[in-house]
Design a protein around this motif. Structure first.
Motif, PDB file in Angstrom:
ATOM      1  N   CYS A   1      -0.841   8.447   5.182  1.00 37.99           N
ATOM      2  CA  CYS A   1      -1.461   8.916   5.927  1.00 37.99           C
ATOM      3  C   CYS A   1      -0.820   8.046   7.418  1.00 37.99           C
ATOM      4  CB  CYS A   1      -2.980   8.520   6.242  1.00 37.99           C
ATOM      5  SG  CYS A   1      -3.031   6.389   5.329  1.00 37.99           S
TER       6      CYS A   1
ATOM      7  N   ARG B   1     -11.888  13.142   5.003  1.00 31.84           N
ATOM      8  CA  ARG B   1     -11.297  12.475   3.851  1.00 31.84           C
ATOM      9  C   ARG B   1     -11.873  13.173   2.630  1.00 31.84           C
ATOM     10  NH1 ARG B   1      -6.691  10.242   6.128  1.00 31.84           N
ATOM     11  NH2 ARG B   1      -6.495   8.052   7.556  1.00 31.84           N
TER      12      ARG B   1
ATOM     13  N   ASP C   1       0.894  -1.742   0.211  1.00 36.67           N
ATOM     14  CA  ASP C   1      -0.127  -0.071   0.319  1.00 36.67           C
ATOM     15  C   ASP C   1       1.035   1.316  -0.065  1.00 36.67           C
ATOM     16  OD1 ASP C   1      -3.257   1.028   0.546  1.00 36.67           O
ATOM     17  OD2 ASP C   1      -1.007   2.085   1.747  1.00 36.67           O
TER      18      ASP C   1
ATOM     19  N   SER D   1     -11.764  -3.516   6.085  1.00 38.84           N
ATOM     20  CA  SER D   1     -11.637  -3.667   7.418  1.00 38.84           C
ATOM     21  C   SER D   1     -12.936  -3.547   8.401  1.00 38.84           C
ATOM     22  CB  SER D   1     -11.136  -2.515   8.540  1.00 38.84           C
ATOM     23  OG  SER D   1     -11.490  -1.353   7.954  1.00 38.84           O
TER      24      SER D   1
ATOM     25  N   LYS E   1     -13.126   0.033  -3.996  1.00 41.39           N
ATOM     26  CA  LYS E   1     -12.714  -0.140  -2.508  1.00 41.39           C
ATOM     27  C   LYS E   1     -13.856   1.007  -1.708  1.00 41.39           C
ATOM     28  CE  LYS E   1      -9.786   0.932   1.183  1.00 41.39           C
ATOM     29  NZ  LYS E   1      -8.690   1.175   1.312  1.00 41.39           N
TER      30      LYS E   1
ATOM     31  N   GLN F   1     -11.169  11.757  -1.322  1.00 41.30           N
ATOM     32  CA  GLN F   1     -11.920  10.329  -1.897  1.00 41.30           C
ATOM     33  C   GLN F   1     -13.397  10.509  -1.942  1.00 41.30           C
ATOM     34  OE1 GLN F   1     -11.770   7.932   2.229  1.00 41.30           O
ATOM     35  NE2 GLN F   1      -9.926   7.300   2.047  1.00 41.30           N
TER      36      GLN F   1
ATOM     37  N   PHE G   1      -9.570  -0.196  10.264  1.00 40.54           N
ATOM     38  CA  PHE G   1      -8.426   0.212   9.952  1.00 40.54           C
ATOM     39  C   PHE G   1      -7.745   1.118  10.134  1.00 40.54           C
ATOM     40  CE2 PHE G   1      -5.747   2.195   6.887  1.00 40.54           C
ATOM     41  CZ  PHE G   1      -5.056   0.435   5.960  1.00 40.54           C
ATOM     42  N   ARG G   2      -8.499   1.627  10.566  1.00 41.05           N
ATOM     43  CA  ARG G   2      -7.526   3.004  10.858  1.00 41.05           C
ATOM     44  C   ARG G   2      -6.761   3.171  12.399  1.00 41.05           C
ATOM     45  NH1 ARG G   2     -11.555   8.333   8.204  1.00 41.05           N
ATOM     46  NH2 ARG G   2     -11.159   6.971   6.054  1.00 41.05           N
TER      47      ARG G   2
ATOM     48  N   LYS H   1     -11.789   4.798  -4.817  1.00 40.87           N
ATOM     49  CA  LYS H   1     -11.421   4.893  -3.539  1.00 40.87           C
ATOM     50  C   LYS H   1     -12.692   5.324  -2.987  1.00 40.87           C
ATOM     51  CE  LYS H   1      -9.051   4.520   0.967  1.00 40.87           C
ATOM     52  NZ  LYS H   1      -7.346   4.914   1.159  1.00 40.87           N
TER      53      LYS H   1
ATOM     54  N   CYS I   1       0.686   5.046   0.919  1.00 42.18           N
ATOM     55  CA  CYS I   1      -0.601   6.371   1.042  1.00 42.18           C
ATOM     56  C   CYS I   1       0.159   6.988   2.708  1.00 42.18           C
ATOM     57  CB  CYS I   1      -2.101   5.516   1.956  1.00 42.18           C
ATOM     58  SG  CYS I   1      -2.033   6.975   2.006  1.00 42.18           S
TER      59      CYS I   1
ATOM     60  N   TYR J   1      -9.286  -9.467   4.723  1.00 37.06           N
ATOM     61  CA  TYR J   1      -8.855 -10.126   6.107  1.00 37.06           C
ATOM     62  C   TYR J   1      -9.133 -11.914   6.181  1.00 37.06           C
ATOM     63  CZ  TYR J   1      -7.462  -4.947   5.976  1.00 37.06           C
ATOM     64  OH  TYR J   1      -7.214  -4.217   5.380  1.00 37.06           O
TER      65      TYR J   1
ATOM     66  N   SER K   1      -3.118   4.419  -2.946  1.00 35.35           N
ATOM     67  CA  SER K   1      -4.314   4.135  -2.160  1.00 35.35           C
ATOM     68  C   SER K   1      -4.710   5.667  -1.258  1.00 35.35           C
ATOM     69  CB  SER K   1      -4.706   3.319  -1.151  1.00 35.35           C
ATOM     70  OG  SER K   1      -3.876   3.943  -0.415  1.00 35.35           O
TER      71      SER K   1
END
Ligand code: PBG
Length: 322
Positions: A119, A214, A115, A271, A245, A218, A201-202, A192, A117, A310, A162
């Motif tokens: 962030c 975002r 990935d 996630s 996504k 996004q 996820f965060r 996305k 990105c 996952y 991403s």
């Protein structure tokens, strides 16, 4: 009378007439990589998923490979955070290190996707450079390109931006080609959406924005046409694969992108989608062995070639997908 049930009568008939099939090779397992050694920290909101240091990650991925998980997607979790995401872009960052060690341990049997990105390594948690409260598009591009290059140098097969900055696919492609990584592929997170499904996820990547959200980069979840534009722009910029996504609530977008491009397409079962299934299954409200193949199968039916999920390890290990 039309009798459609004739062909549904026996398992053998149903199996032979299944219109779509999910193959193990389509699944890509997500992983969170941390610095240090000996770390294996389970994530509360994502049962079955941990943050792992490279040594532990290699053990996990080797065992998964034996179960048939042939591809991984790596996210970095960075301790040092600053305004230009230096921990993610410097040479030898934890994701680059993970790529090198996985390649040594698994060779070409394993497809390694990273990935790309900012962030996880910015002090404000946004996916690009922040100035005057706005994420700066063009200033972010060189940083993303350096991050992708660090992964390519380490031996990643595919880099996956991403961040949703405009022009990032072209910037990454140009930088990779300039340094001699013409064979490193780009999987663009092209559609996305700004989504509440990224919640768990965060926490996992410690990447939640400290201010704002975002939505200035996004996609708005109401927009399918705009998602197609994003896909076509990324294709034009040189993406080798596209992505939609999240996946479950966006099957219409997967189907529409599938119709609009000849590129391979990935769906990201994110996630929040995972955690909802895990939470309901833990209470006995749904049967995980049946719901996981149904969910992943719906993405394949909609037109996804790859499914990033996952659930991959359990789905293959438990024989839910054979
Ligand atoms: C980084 C990134 C995110 C996800 C993948 N890459 C989070 C976000 O955009 O906030 C989400 C993945 C998931 O929820 O499983 N930009």
């Amino acid at each position: 009378m039309h009798r459609l049930r004739r062909l549904r009568r026996t398992p053998a008939l149903r199996e032979s007439l299944a219109e779509t099939r999910l193959r193990p090779e389509q699944l890509v397992q997500g992983h969170f990589v941390v610095e240090g050694t000996g770390v294996d920290a389970p994530l509360d909101a994502m049962p079955g998923v941990s943050r792992q240091s490279v040594d532990r990650l290699v053990e996990t991925v080797r065992a998964d490979l034996d179960l048939g998980v042939r591809a991984v997607l790596l996210f970095g979790v960075y301790e040092h955070k600053d305004d230009h995401a230096s921990a993610a872009t410097k040479r030898g960052n934890c994701v680059a290190h993970a790529v090198e060690e996985l390649r040594k341990a698994c060779g070409e049997d394993l497809t390694i996707v990273t990935d790309v990105c900012l962030c996880g390594a910015t002090d404000h948690g946004h996916c690009g450079v922040l100035r005057h409260g706005y994420v700066q598009n063009d200033e972010s591009l060189p940083l993303l390109a350096e991050m992708a290059l660090s992964h390519a140098r380490a031996g990643a097969d595919v880099v996956a931006p991403s961040d949703m900055m405009d022009g990032r696919v072209a910037a990454i492609r140009a930088r990779l080609d300039e340094v001699g990584f013409a064979n490193t592929a780009i999987l663009a997170y092209s559609s996305k959406f700004a989504s509440a499904f990224y919640g768990p996820f965060r926490e996992a990547a410690d990447s939640a924005p400290k201010s704002g959200d975002r939505r200035s980069y996004q996609l708005d979840f109401r927009n399918a046409r705009e998602a197609l534009r994003e896909s076509l722009v990324d294709e034009e910029e040189g993406a080798d694969m596209l992505m939609v996504k999240p996946a479950m609530s966006y099957l219409d977008v997967i189907a529409a992108v599938r119709e609009s491009t000849l590129l391979p397409l990935a769906a990201y079962n994110v996630s929040g989608e995972y955690s909802m299934v895990k939470a309901a299954a833990a209470r006995g409200w749904v049967d995980e062995a049946r719901i996981v193949p149904e969910i992943l199968g719906s993405m394949a039916r909609a037109g996804a070639d790859w499914i990033l999920t996952y659930h991959a390890r359990e789905a293959l290990g438990e024989g839910w997908i054979a």
